[in-house]
Design a protein around this motif. Sequence first.
Motif, mmCIF file in Angstrom:
data_model
loop_
_atom_site.group_PDB
_atom_site.id
_atom_site.type_symbol
_atom_site.label_atom_id
_atom_site.label_comp_id
_atom_site.label_asym_id
_atom_site.label_seq_id
_atom_site.Cartn_x
_atom_site.Cartn_y
_atom_site.Cartn_z
ATOM 1 N N GLU A 149 33.540 64.730 55.634
ATOM 2 C CA GLU A 149 33.951 63.322 55.744
ATOM 3 C C GLU A 149 35.445 63.163 55.495
ATOM 4 O O GLU A 149 36.109 62.341 56.145
ATOM 5 C CB GLU A 149 33.135 62.477 54.773
ATOM 6 C CG GLU A 149 31.667 62.350 55.186
ATOM 7 C CD GLU A 149 30.783 61.820 54.080
ATOM 8 O OE1 GLU A 149 29.709 61.282 54.399
ATOM 9 O OE2 GLU A 149 31.144 61.966 52.878
ATOM 10 N N ASN A 150 35.991 63.935 54.567
ATOM 11 C CA ASN A 150 37.435 63.906 54.336
ATOM 12 C C ASN A 150 38.191 64.336 55.588
ATOM 13 O O ASN A 150 39.183 63.707 55.977
ATOM 14 C CB ASN A 150 37.808 64.823 53.166
ATOM 15 C CG ASN A 150 37.775 64.133 51.819
ATOM 16 O OD1 ASN A 150 38.792 63.607 51.359
ATOM 17 N ND2 ASN A 150 36.611 64.127 51.188
ATOM 18 N N LEU A 151 37.721 65.388 56.223
ATOM 19 C CA LEU A 151 38.379 65.869 57.434
ATOM 20 C C LEU A 151 38.259 64.864 58.573
ATOM 21 O O LEU A 151 39.203 64.669 59.351
ATOM 22 C CB LEU A 151 37.804 67.223 57.844
ATOM 23 C CG LEU A 151 38.074 68.374 56.871
ATOM 24 C CD1 LEU A 151 37.337 69.635 57.304
ATOM 25 C CD2 LEU A 151 39.564 68.651 56.754
ATOM 26 N N GLN A 152 37.111 64.229 58.671
ATOM 27 C CA GLN A 152 36.918 63.209 59.707
ATOM 28 C C GLN A 152 37.880 62.040 59.509
ATOM 29 O O GLN A 152 38.427 61.508 60.486
ATOM 30 C CB GLN A 152 35.474 62.729 59.698
ATOM 31 C CG GLN A 152 34.475 63.755 60.226
ATOM 32 C CD GLN A 152 33.034 63.436 59.840
ATOM 33 O OE1 GLN A 152 32.738 62.357 59.337
ATOM 34 N NE2 GLN A 152 32.136 64.388 60.068
ATOM 35 N N LEU A 153 38.106 61.651 58.263
ATOM 36 C CA LEU A 153 39.065 60.581 57.991
ATOM 37 C C LEU A 153 40.474 60.993 58.389
ATOM 38 O O LEU A 153 41.248 60.174 58.894
ATOM 39 C CB LEU A 153 39.025 60.217 56.503
ATOM 40 C CG LEU A 153 37.842 59.367 56.045
ATOM 41 C CD1 LEU A 153 37.849 59.218 54.533
ATOM 42 C CD2 LEU A 153 37.901 57.988 56.708
ATOM 43 N N LYS A 179 30.547 67.719 48.123
ATOM 44 C CA LYS A 179 31.439 66.637 47.730
ATOM 45 C C LYS A 179 32.809 67.205 47.349
ATOM 46 O O LYS A 179 32.909 68.198 46.618
ATOM 47 C CB LYS A 179 30.860 65.862 46.548
ATOM 48 C CG LYS A 179 29.594 65.060 46.883
ATOM 49 C CD LYS A 179 29.943 63.836 47.723
ATOM 50 C CE LYS A 179 28.700 63.001 48.016
ATOM 51 N NZ LYS A 179 28.178 62.337 46.820
ATOM 52 N N ALA A 180 33.851 66.538 47.793
ATOM 53 C CA ALA A 180 35.207 67.044 47.554
ATOM 54 C C ALA A 180 35.539 67.117 46.066
ATOM 55 O O ALA A 180 36.298 67.984 45.632
ATOM 56 C CB ALA A 180 36.223 66.171 48.278
ATOM 57 N N GLY A 181 34.950 66.210 45.293
ATOM 58 C CA GLY A 181 35.226 66.201 43.865
ATOM 59 C C GLY A 181 34.694 67.409 43.120
ATOM 60 O O GLY A 181 35.094 67.658 41.980
ATOM 61 N N THR A 182 33.795 68.162 43.734
ATOM 62 C CA THR A 182 33.235 69.347 43.082
ATOM 63 C C THR A 182 34.023 70.612 43.416
ATOM 64 O O THR A 182 33.698 71.682 42.905
ATOM 65 C CB THR A 182 31.764 69.547 43.507
ATOM 66 O OG1 THR A 182 31.714 69.858 44.916
ATOM 67 C CG2 THR A 182 30.941 68.302 43.231
#
Length: 238
Positions: A95-99, A131-134
Amino acid sequence: MLELESVSVDYGAVKAVQSVSLRVEEGEVVALLGPNGAGKTSLISAVMGIVPVSSGTIRFAGQDVTFASPEDKVRKGIGISPEGRRVFSNLTVAENLQLGASAQPDKAVRAEQLAKYLEMFPILKQRYRQKAGTLSGGEQQQLAISRCLMSRPRIVMLDEPSLGLAPVIVEKIFDLIAELKASGLTILLVEQNANEALSIADRAYLLHSGRLRFEGAAQDLFNSDDLMTHYMGVGGAQ
């Protein structure tokens, strides 16, 4: 490709950047160095349109973009990987990459970019649904850089990519930057880690207390023990 002419940034009575001029030619890696509080992040935030320019002119590919919005600058081809990584912790790597690719309307191009950077950053492929936070600090930094690259920028500004990382991870991050340089990407590299930055840069600028103190070949700054010791607190060539 990028040219700053007498750019100043003020926060009320505080003059964070004072009449700084610099340029980045296509295909170059240019290091912007300076100690903490020198004004480096304020300067590139002004380039990106995140903070207003008090005076001066910013040109990109010959076009005046001084007062363009951050979204417009992304569309024109300016990318930034911010200090502190700032990934979206509650979103997955995917999802981060898609953004990061949201400004790119062509689905085929987005897919091509995704495949390219998952190959360049294989750990992100392994963590794709995580999840990016992990992620670890080094993994988050790779995600922040690749997220920026997903918009297909013509120039990338990397703000303190080694900050807070273990030495072995710092070495890996600079290896990745070297790979990006070899691909022909134009990079403005903002760093406190002077020796690593100068080892990869073509030219360098040294910022201190909001003013430029040096402009020239990266090797010349690296070889200047006086400048490196006085302004950076480290020795240059041994």
